[in-house]
Design an enzyme around this catalytic site. Structure first.
Site, short mmCIF file in Angstrom:
data_model
loop_
_atom_site.label_atom_id
_atom_site.label_comp_id
_atom_site.label_asym_id
_atom_site.label_seq_id
_atom_site.Cartn_x
_atom_site.Cartn_y
_atom_site.Cartn_z
N HIS A 71 3.92 9.83 -51.37
CA HIS A 71 3.22 10.29 -50.16
C HIS A 71 2.77 9.11 -49.27
O HIS A 71 3.00 9.12 -48.07
CB HIS A 71 2.03 11.16 -50.58
CG HIS A 71 1.19 11.67 -49.46
ND1 HIS A 71 0.17 12.56 -49.63
CD2 HIS A 71 1.18 11.39 -48.14
CE1 HIS A 71 -0.41 12.81 -48.47
NE2 HIS A 71 0.19 12.11 -47.54
N GLU B 111 -7.51 15.26 -44.45
CA GLU B 111 -7.90 14.43 -45.60
C GLU B 111 -9.35 13.96 -45.50
O GLU B 111 -9.75 13.00 -46.16
CB GLU B 111 -6.98 13.19 -45.72
CG GLU B 111 -5.49 13.48 -45.80
CD GLU B 111 -5.03 14.08 -47.13
OE1 GLU B 111 -5.90 14.40 -47.98
OE2 GLU B 111 -3.81 14.25 -47.29
N HIS C 42 1.94 6.53 -44.15
CA HIS C 42 3.15 6.88 -44.90
C HIS C 42 4.11 5.70 -44.83
O HIS C 42 5.04 5.69 -44.01
CB HIS C 42 3.77 8.14 -44.32
CG HIS C 42 2.88 9.35 -44.37
ND1 HIS C 42 3.12 10.50 -43.64
CD2 HIS C 42 1.74 9.59 -45.07
CE1 HIS C 42 2.17 11.38 -43.90
NE2 HIS C 42 1.31 10.85 -44.75
N GLU D 289 0.89 -14.91 -51.89
CA GLU D 289 -0.28 -14.39 -51.17
C GLU D 289 -0.83 -13.10 -51.80
O GLU D 289 -2.00 -12.78 -51.62
CB GLU D 289 0.05 -14.07 -49.71
CG GLU D 289 0.22 -15.25 -48.81
CD GLU D 289 1.58 -15.92 -48.95
OE1 GLU D 289 2.44 -15.40 -49.70
OE2 GLU D 289 1.77 -16.96 -48.32
O1 2HA Z 1 -0.60 14.85 -41.89
O2 2HA Z 1 -0.84 12.52 -43.69
O3 2HA Z 1 -1.90 13.47 -45.90
C1 2HA Z 1 -1.70 14.16 -42.29
C2 2HA Z 1 -1.42 13.57 -43.60
C3 2HA Z 1 -1.89 14.28 -44.79
ZN ZN Z 2 -0.34 11.85 -45.62
#
Ligand code: 2HA
Ligand code: ZN
Length: 281
Positions: free
Chosen positions: A216, A121, A147, A175
């Protein structure tokens, strides 16, 4: 456990931070990534003092040019590296790269001892750094992608709409509006690691430090590991409360717009931006 130490002060701070993110359940296996825009003079001094033998590596072209970042150094997690391993293998999990050739390439200055490249990323991290450096007048330096389980769950339950998600979170704890007055901007599901996700995120980052990559995870910008942690733990907690409320049949009441407005006035001096979406639309 022995206290973790490292010759590079930024690694000394970042490695325990990554390990904590793993412990929180935010960054499983190779999930998520992290980068830190480093003060150039300071990191050049540290590297020449502690690693005088390091030779500059070849420049690698980048998928998106970032002329505003030319010369900047970043501590960044390697592609395929685990947050869980940050304390045991910091020199493998992290690398330091410098942006070179007018922002069209990077070169590795330190780390990535197993030969990893920067995170998949990286293009989005650099887009985000360029925008948030400008918007925050240089204050923000960290990008974290995690995540988050509760936050991701909401993207399957709630409309994929920035205003709706932001209000749902603000209405769960007083908050929230103080800690993320700039709200959460929703980006639809796009393939991880692509130029498309970087471009879609760029627009959102002009308005907020916080993005939801639908189904995601979260992508956030802040000043330091401590501040990014505080921001993310607050959002994940509000998401957890919201999910519990939904699981129990949905909210019967909420923190009203009137109270949110009063909070924004009382704590305005602590807030990074004036909140949008303080109407009852
Ligand atoms: O595995 O989280 O978005 C790396 C990531 C890709
Ligand atoms: Zn990711």
């Amino acid at each position: 456990m022995a206290v973790f130490t490292h010759p590079i002060s930024f690694v000394k701070e970042a490695a325990p931070f990554l390990h904590l993110c793993w412990k929180m359940g935010w960054n499983e296996a190779n999930g998520g990534n992290f980068s830190w825009r480093l003060p150039a003079q300071e990191i050049e001094g540290i590297l020449s003092r502690h690693y005088p033998e390091l030779a500059p590596q070849a420049a690698v072209p980048m998928p998106i040019d970032e002329p505003e970042l030319d010369g900047e150094y970043f501590l960044v997690t390697g592609s395929g590296q685990f947050f869980r391993h940050a304390l045991e293998h910091p020199n493998q999990v992290f690398g330091i790269v410098q942006i070179v050739e007018q922002g069209t390439a990077y070169r590795v200055a330190w780390g990535f001892s197993s030969g990893a490249k920067p995170t998949s990323e990286f293009a989005t991290h650099l887009v985000a750094h360029a925008i948030r450096k400008r918007v925050s007048n240089g204050r923000e330096r960290i990008i974290l992608h995690s995540h988050l389980p509760e936050f991701i769950a909401l993207s399957f339950l709630e409309p994929l709409d920035s205003r709706a998600l932001t209000r749902a979170l603000w209405e769960k704890m007083p908050e929230c509006i103080v800690i993320f007055p700039d709200g959460v901007r929703v980006v639809p599901l796009l393939l991880p690691g692509t130029v498309e996700i970087a471009e879609a995120s760029a627009e959102a980052l002009k308005h907020s430090r916080v993005i939801s990559w639908s189904h995601h995870g979260i992508f956030v910008s802040e000043e330091s590991p401590n501040k990014v942690f505080a921001l993310v733990e607050t959002i994940e907690k509000a998401a957890a409360i919201h999910r519990k409320v939904l699981s129990a049949g949905g909210p019967k009441r909420r923190i009203s717009t009137e109270i949110l407005t009063e909070l924004a006035e009382k704590f305005g001096h602590m807030m990074v931006a004036k909140p949008d979406w303080l109407d009852d639309a």
